[in-house]
Design a protein around this motif. Structure first.
Motif, PDB file in Angstrom:
ATOM      1  N   GLN A 106      56.951  45.436  37.648  1.00  0.00           N
ATOM      2  CA  GLN A 106      56.256  44.278  37.092  1.00  0.00           C
ATOM      3  C   GLN A 106      55.799  43.341  38.208  1.00  0.00           C
ATOM      4  O   GLN A 106      54.695  42.786  38.156  1.00  0.00           O
ATOM      5  CB  GLN A 106      57.186  43.541  36.131  1.00  0.00           C
ATOM      6  CG  GLN A 106      56.524  42.359  35.421  1.00  0.00           C
ATOM      7  CD  GLN A 106      57.477  41.649  34.479  1.00  0.00           C
ATOM      8  OE1 GLN A 106      58.660  41.960  34.435  1.00  0.00           O
ATOM      9  NE2 GLN A 106      56.957  40.702  33.717  1.00  0.00           N
ATOM     10  N   GLU A 107      56.644  43.181  39.222  1.00  0.00           N
ATOM     11  CA  GLU A 107      56.321  42.323  40.363  1.00  0.00           C
ATOM     12  C   GLU A 107      55.109  42.853  41.124  1.00  0.00           C
ATOM     13  O   GLU A 107      54.218  42.086  41.517  1.00  0.00           O
ATOM     14  CB  GLU A 107      57.538  42.268  41.288  1.00  0.00           C
ATOM     15  CG  GLU A 107      57.365  41.399  42.516  1.00  0.00           C
ATOM     16  CD  GLU A 107      58.607  41.448  43.375  1.00  0.00           C
ATOM     17  OE1 GLU A 107      58.720  42.395  44.189  1.00  0.00           O
ATOM     18  OE2 GLU A 107      59.471  40.580  43.240  1.00  0.00           O
ATOM     19  N   THR A 108      55.058  44.164  41.307  1.00  0.00           N
ATOM     20  CA  THR A 108      53.927  44.782  42.004  1.00  0.00           C
ATOM     21  C   THR A 108      52.621  44.533  41.253  1.00  0.00           C
ATOM     22  O   THR A 108      51.604  44.155  41.849  1.00  0.00           O
ATOM     23  CB  THR A 108      54.166  46.303  42.159  1.00  0.00           C
ATOM     24  OG1 THR A 108      55.371  46.524  42.886  1.00  0.00           O
ATOM     25  CG2 THR A 108      52.998  46.955  42.889  1.00  0.00           C
ATOM     26  N   GLY A 109      52.663  44.738  39.929  1.00  0.00           N
ATOM     27  CA  GLY A 109      51.472  44.482  39.120  1.00  0.00           C
ATOM     28  C   GLY A 109      51.078  43.021  39.146  1.00  0.00           C
ATOM     29  O   GLY A 109      49.883  42.688  39.180  1.00  0.00           O
ATOM     30  N   SER A 110      52.064  42.138  39.162  1.00  0.00           N
ATOM     31  CA  SER A 110      51.798  40.697  39.200  1.00  0.00           C
ATOM     32  C   SER A 110      51.122  40.287  40.502  1.00  0.00           C
ATOM     33  O   SER A 110      50.192  39.470  40.503  1.00  0.00           O
ATOM     34  CB  SER A 110      53.112  39.927  39.019  1.00  0.00           C
ATOM     35  OG  SER A 110      52.908  38.538  39.145  1.00  0.00           O
ATOM     36  N   VAL A 111      51.580  40.861  41.606  1.00  0.00           N
ATOM     37  CA  VAL A 111      50.989  40.541  42.908  1.00  0.00           C
ATOM     38  C   VAL A 111      49.545  41.043  42.984  1.00  0.00           C
ATOM     39  O   VAL A 111      48.650  40.344  43.472  1.00  0.00           O
ATOM     40  CB  VAL A 111      51.819  41.151  44.055  1.00  0.00           C
ATOM     41  CG1 VAL A 111      51.136  40.918  45.403  1.00  0.00           C
ATOM     42  CG2 VAL A 111      53.211  40.545  44.079  1.00  0.00           C
ATOM     43  N   LEU A 112      49.306  42.242  42.474  1.00  0.00           N
ATOM     44  CA  LEU A 112      47.944  42.788  42.442  1.00  0.00           C
ATOM     45  C   LEU A 112      47.018  41.862  41.642  1.00  0.00           C
ATOM     46  O   LEU A 112      45.898  41.556  42.080  1.00  0.00           O
ATOM     47  CB  LEU A 112      47.941  44.184  41.817  1.00  0.00           C
ATOM     48  CG  LEU A 112      48.383  45.351  42.698  1.00  0.00           C
ATOM     49  CD1 LEU A 112      48.568  46.609  41.870  1.00  0.00           C
ATOM     50  CD2 LEU A 112      47.375  45.598  43.816  1.00  0.00           C
ATOM     51  N   LYS A 113      47.493  41.419  40.484  1.00  0.00           N
ATOM     52  CA  LYS A 113      46.701  40.530  39.640  1.00  0.00           C
ATOM     53  C   LYS A 113      46.468  39.190  40.316  1.00  0.00           C
ATOM     54  O   LYS A 113      45.360  38.636  40.277  1.00  0.00           O
ATOM     55  CB  LYS A 113      47.416  40.327  38.299  1.00  0.00           C
ATOM     56  CG  LYS A 113      46.642  39.456  37.319  1.00  0.00           C
ATOM     57  CD  LYS A 113      47.404  39.306  36.007  1.00  0.00           C
ATOM     58  CE  LYS A 113      46.645  38.406  35.040  1.00  0.00           C
ATOM     59  NZ  LYS A 113      47.393  38.227  33.756  1.00  0.00           N
TER      60      LYS A 113
END
Length: 359
Positions: A106-113
């Motif tokens: 979830q953190e990885t997706g959040s950083v990408l966004k």
């Protein structure tokens, strides 16, 4: 000739006739064993490929993988840096391994966004220029040096056959040569990916290079080199694991015989490519902390003092653990695995295709 002699001759003829089939069968099975041994040797000892083919194929494979996985490389680098770790790691992590893994995804997706919305889509490919400039020669040099070292060691010290120790020494040599030759490029790539001024600080790779040489000196281009040498353990371990798995796959392919369909060949290629990804996954888990240390060493000096916060391999490791805890040594592991595992699959798969085409 007496009747008894005739009877003995008839019995002998029958015995010979009865034994003939078994003699033929033994000869046939012996021949098959010899052929099978040759096939197994050819599976574990593949035909040698010219070194320049490895050089070209490695460059093409590295370039393909780098382009497709660049956004995850940006996320990984930022999560490794203390300049961003506090910004992105705000929520506490669960002690449960499964929940913790889900939080990292979830953190990885959040950083990408976050990067996309606040800095634009181009920020997801920041550092791609020096990354390609680094990846193409790095992978070319790595595959070239590995293939050359493997051939040299096997031909001169192991009767022309490959072995685990040959793969090990060839991998160590390839990692050492590659790290030394490409460290300045990776340093520039790291600086660009950590730049959060939307290109105001560094206009491009050349501007970044000029700024570093002017303000920090030429030797600063080799900051993090010791950590890169330590990282050579990862590439060496990956090579050894990949070679072992590839040998098993090739031996299974020999058992299937020569009557293979296009689907069979594709499945074998997919299995070998998957083996490269699995080898990278294991190697990364074992050696990942060096990635964090290397990123910290390549960070720009502190604006307040003009001096680097991290000055050496051991000093960096101790300081990071002291200030942020041991868990910080695995910062960015999730995007790293999400990037490097498919990157290895793409790179080795492309490398094998190019090698076959050029051979």
């Amino acid at each position: 000739m007496t009747r008894g002699n005739l009877n003995r001759i008839e019995v002998l003829e029958k015995d010979v006739e009865h034994s003939y089939h078994f003699l033929t069968s033994d000869e046939k099975s012996s021949t098959l064993r010899e052929v099978e041994d040759v096939n197994y040797k050819s599976a574990s000892q593949p035909a040698q490929v010219k070194s320049w083919v490895h050089f070209v194929a490695g460059g093409v494979g590295g370039m393909t993988g780098a382009i497709l996985t660049c956004p995850l490389d940006v996320v990984k680098t930022r999560l490794q840096s203390d300049a961003y770790t506090k910004m992105y790691n705000r929520s506490p992590k669960s002690s449960n391994i499964i929940i913790k893994a889900a939080q990292h995804f979830q953190e990885t997706g959040s950083v990408l966004k976050n990067i996309y919305t606040s800095e634009g889509s181009r920020a997801l490919f920041r550092g791609l220029g020096p990354n390609l400039v680094g990846v193409i020669p790095a992978r070319s040099i790595n595959f070239f040096t590995y293939g050359l070292s493997k051939d040299f060691l096997s031909n001169n010290f192991n009767n022309g056959t490959e072995a685990t120790w040959v793969h090990l020494l060839a991998g160590i040599n390839a990692g050492f040569v590659t790290s030394t030759a490409t460290n300045p490029i990776w340093l520039i790539k790291t600086r660009l990916q950590l730049d959060k001024t939307k290109g105001k600080h560094y206009k491009n790779s050349w501007d970044c290079f000029s700024h570093i040489v002017k303000t920090e000196g030429v030797t600063s281009l080799y900051r993090g080199l010791t950590a890169s040498y330590l990282g050579g353990i990862e590439s060496t371990l990956q090579w050894v694991l990949y070679e072992q798995m590839k040998t098993i796959i090739n031996q299974r392919a020999v058992k299937q015989g020569s009557d293979k369909t296009t689907k069979d060949h594709i499945m074998e290629w997919s299995a070998r490519s998957g083996a490269a990804g699995a080898a990278k996954f294991v190697a990364s888990l074992i050696t990942y902390p060096h990635e964090v240390v290397r990123t910290r060493l390549r960070q720009a000096p502190l604006e307040s003092t003009g001096k680097p916060k991290y000055t050496g391999l051991i000093q960096t490791f101790k300081l990071v653990v002291k200030e942020e805890g041991m868990a910080s040594m695995y910062g960015g592991l999730t995007p790293h695995l999400l990037r490097t595992v498919p990157n290895s699959i793409i790179m080795f798969g492309t490398w094998e295709i190019v090698v076959r085409l050029l051979s």
